[in-house]
Motif scaffolding. Structure first.
Motif, PDB file in Angstrom:
ATOM      1  N   ASP A  95      17.899   4.760   2.018  1.00  0.00           N
ATOM      2  CA  ASP A  95      17.143   5.418   3.020  1.00  0.00           C
ATOM      3  C   ASP A  95      15.857   5.968   2.466  1.00  0.00           C
ATOM      4  O   ASP A  95      14.821   5.700   2.834  1.00  0.00           O
ATOM      5  N   ILE A  96      16.176   6.859   1.662  1.00  0.00           N
ATOM      6  CA  ILE A  96      15.170   7.859   1.120  1.00  0.00           C
ATOM      7  C   ILE A  96      14.168   7.031   0.303  1.00  0.00           C
ATOM      8  O   ILE A  96      13.006   6.979   0.323  1.00  0.00           O
ATOM      9  N   ARG A  97      14.887   5.937  -0.740  1.00  0.00           N
ATOM     10  CA  ARG A  97      14.249   5.181  -1.533  1.00  0.00           C
ATOM     11  C   ARG A  97      13.138   4.188  -0.742  1.00  0.00           C
ATOM     12  O   ARG A  97      12.048   4.100  -1.028  1.00  0.00           O
ATOM     13  N   ALA A  98      13.825   3.804   0.314  1.00  0.00           N
ATOM     14  CA  ALA A  98      12.857   2.774   1.086  1.00  0.00           C
ATOM     15  C   ALA A  98      11.888   3.496   1.672  1.00  0.00           C
ATOM     16  O   ALA A  98      10.616   2.925   1.859  1.00  0.00           O
ATOM     17  N   PHE A  99      12.164   4.713   1.996  1.00  0.00           N
ATOM     18  CA  PHE A  99      11.014   5.111   2.832  1.00  0.00           C
ATOM     19  C   PHE A  99       9.812   5.619   1.764  1.00  0.00           C
ATOM     20  O   PHE A  99       8.550   5.456   2.155  1.00  0.00           O
ATOM     21  N   LEU A 100      10.206   6.211   0.726  1.00  0.00           N
ATOM     22  CA  LEU A 100       9.180   6.418  -0.377  1.00  0.00           C
ATOM     23  C   LEU A 100       8.300   5.192  -0.740  1.00  0.00           C
ATOM     24  O   LEU A 100       7.146   5.156  -1.226  1.00  0.00           O
ATOM     25  N   GLN A 101       8.975   4.015  -1.012  1.00  0.00           N
ATOM     26  CA  GLN A 101       8.525   2.866  -1.162  1.00  0.00           C
ATOM     27  C   GLN A 101       7.273   2.498  -0.273  1.00  0.00           C
ATOM     28  O   GLN A 101       6.152   2.032  -0.675  1.00  0.00           O
ATOM     29  N   SER A 102       7.700   2.635   1.292  1.00  0.00           N
ATOM     30  CA  SER A 102       6.595   2.489   2.090  1.00  0.00           C
ATOM     31  C   SER A 102       5.440   3.201   2.137  1.00  0.00           C
ATOM     32  O   SER A 102       4.257   3.082   2.454  1.00  0.00           O
ATOM     33  N   THR A 103       5.780   4.492   1.537  1.00  0.00           N
ATOM     34  CA  THR A 103       4.589   5.475   1.264  1.00  0.00           C
ATOM     35  C   THR A 103       3.594   5.227   0.345  1.00  0.00           C
ATOM     36  O   THR A 103       2.374   5.352   0.276  1.00  0.00           O
ATOM     37  N   GLU A 104       4.384   4.670  -0.909  1.00  0.00           N
ATOM     38  CA  GLU A 104       3.654   4.450  -2.023  1.00  0.00           C
ATOM     39  C   GLU A 104       2.924   3.042  -1.832  1.00  0.00           C
ATOM     40  O   GLU A 104       1.752   2.765  -2.435  1.00  0.00           O
ATOM     41  N   ALA A 105       3.322   2.259  -0.787  1.00  0.00           N
ATOM     42  CA  ALA A 105       2.440   0.901  -0.622  1.00  0.00           C
ATOM     43  C   ALA A 105       1.324   1.445   0.166  1.00  0.00           C
ATOM     44  O   ALA A 105       0.098   0.700  -0.064  1.00  0.00           O
ATOM     45  N   LEU A 106       1.285   2.603   0.795  1.00  0.00           N
ATOM     46  CA  LEU A 106       0.056   2.998   1.400  1.00  0.00           C
ATOM     47  C   LEU A 106      -0.806   3.835   0.568  1.00  0.00           C
ATOM     48  O   LEU A 106      -2.187   3.578   0.537  1.00  0.00           O
ATOM     49  N   VAL A 107      -0.131   4.534  -0.183  1.00  0.00           N
ATOM     50  CA  VAL A 107      -0.753   5.454  -1.131  1.00  0.00           C
ATOM     51  C   VAL A 107      -0.032   5.699  -2.617  1.00  0.00           C
ATOM     52  O   VAL A 107       0.943   6.225  -2.618  1.00  0.00           O
ATOM     53  N   PRO A 108      -0.453   4.897  -3.289  1.00  0.00           N
ATOM     54  CA  PRO A 108       0.287   4.903  -4.741  1.00  0.00           C
ATOM     55  C   PRO A 108       0.281   6.180  -5.284  1.00  0.00           C
ATOM     56  O   PRO A 108      -0.470   7.147  -5.192  1.00  0.00           O
ATOM     57  N   ARG A 109       1.264   6.641  -6.016  1.00  0.00           N
ATOM     58  CA  ARG A 109       1.727   7.913  -6.709  1.00  0.00           C
ATOM     59  C   ARG A 109       0.436   8.044  -7.908  1.00  0.00           C
ATOM     60  O   ARG A 109       0.254   7.195  -8.405  1.00  0.00           O
ATOM     61  N   GLY A 110      -0.200   9.121  -7.809  1.00  0.00           N
ATOM     62  CA  GLY A 110      -1.019   9.211  -8.634  1.00  0.00           C
ATOM     63  C   GLY A 110      -2.536   8.932  -8.104  1.00  0.00           C
ATOM     64  O   GLY A 110      -3.478   9.525  -8.679  1.00  0.00           O
ATOM     65  N   ALA A 111      -2.574   8.534  -6.823  1.00  0.00           N
ATOM     66  CA  ALA A 111      -3.976   8.186  -6.109  1.00  0.00           C
ATOM     67  C   ALA A 111      -4.141   9.010  -4.822  1.00  0.00           C
ATOM     68  O   ALA A 111      -5.000   8.749  -4.143  1.00  0.00           O
TER      69      ALA A 111
END
Length: 129
Positions: A95-111
Motif C-alpha cells: 500500500d505504501i509503495r503504491a501510494f508513493l508511485q502515485s505521488t511520483e507520477a504527479l511529481v517525480p522525486r528530484g523535481a
C-alpha cells in the motif's frame, strides 16, 4: 489502508490510515490515523523519509521507519513519537509503495522544487516576522 497499532508482541489494534499528497507541497505526505474511538490524529511525513523506509531504516527523532524483519516484503513499521505518547504502527508495504508511485507520477522525486510557488512561500515567511 488499514495499519496495525502494535500494543504488545501478541496484541495489535487495527487503525484506519489515510495518506494524502498535494503537488503544491511536494516534499510532504499527510497521514491521518482514525483510531477505533473515532479520534483523528494527523502527522506530516517527509515523502523521501517514507520512500527510504521501504529500502531500510530511515529517520530519527519523532518519526522512524523500517522494514519488518521476518515479514518478507509485506510489512514495515512506523514509529511516531511526541511528548504525550509513542505509537508503533505496522503498515502494508504494498500500500505504501503504491501510494508513493502515485505521488511520483504527479511529481517525480528530484523535481519537487519546481512545483513550489516560491513567491507565496516568501510572503508567508516574511509575514511571520
Amino acid at each position: 489502508m488499514t495499519a496495525q497499532l502494535v500494543v504488545s508482541r501478541a496484541y495489535s489494534v487495527p487503525v484506519r490510515m489515510r495518506l494524502s499528497y498535494e503537488p503544491a507541497d511536494p516534499y510532504v505526505i499527510r497521514a491521518v490515523f482514525l483510531a477505533p474511538s473515532d479520534e483523528r490524529v494527523e502527522w506530516v511525513l517527509g515523502r523521501d523519509l517514507l520512500a527510504d523506509g521501504l529500502k531500510g531504516s530511515a529517520g530519527d527523532g519523532d518519526v522512524r521507519i523500517w522494514s519488518a524483519v521476518g515479514s518478507g516484503d509485506r510489512a514495515m513499521y512506523i514509529v511516531l513519537a511526541s511528548r504525550a505518547a509513542t505509537a508503533l504502527l505496522e503498515v502494508p508495504v504494498q500500500d505504501i509503495r503504491a501510494f508513493l508511485q502515485s505521488t511520483e507520477a504527479l511529481v517525480p522525486r528530484g523535481a519537487e522544487s519546481g512545483h513550489i510557488d516560491w513567491d507565496v512561500e516568501l510572503v508567508c515567511l516574511l509575514s511571520q516576522r
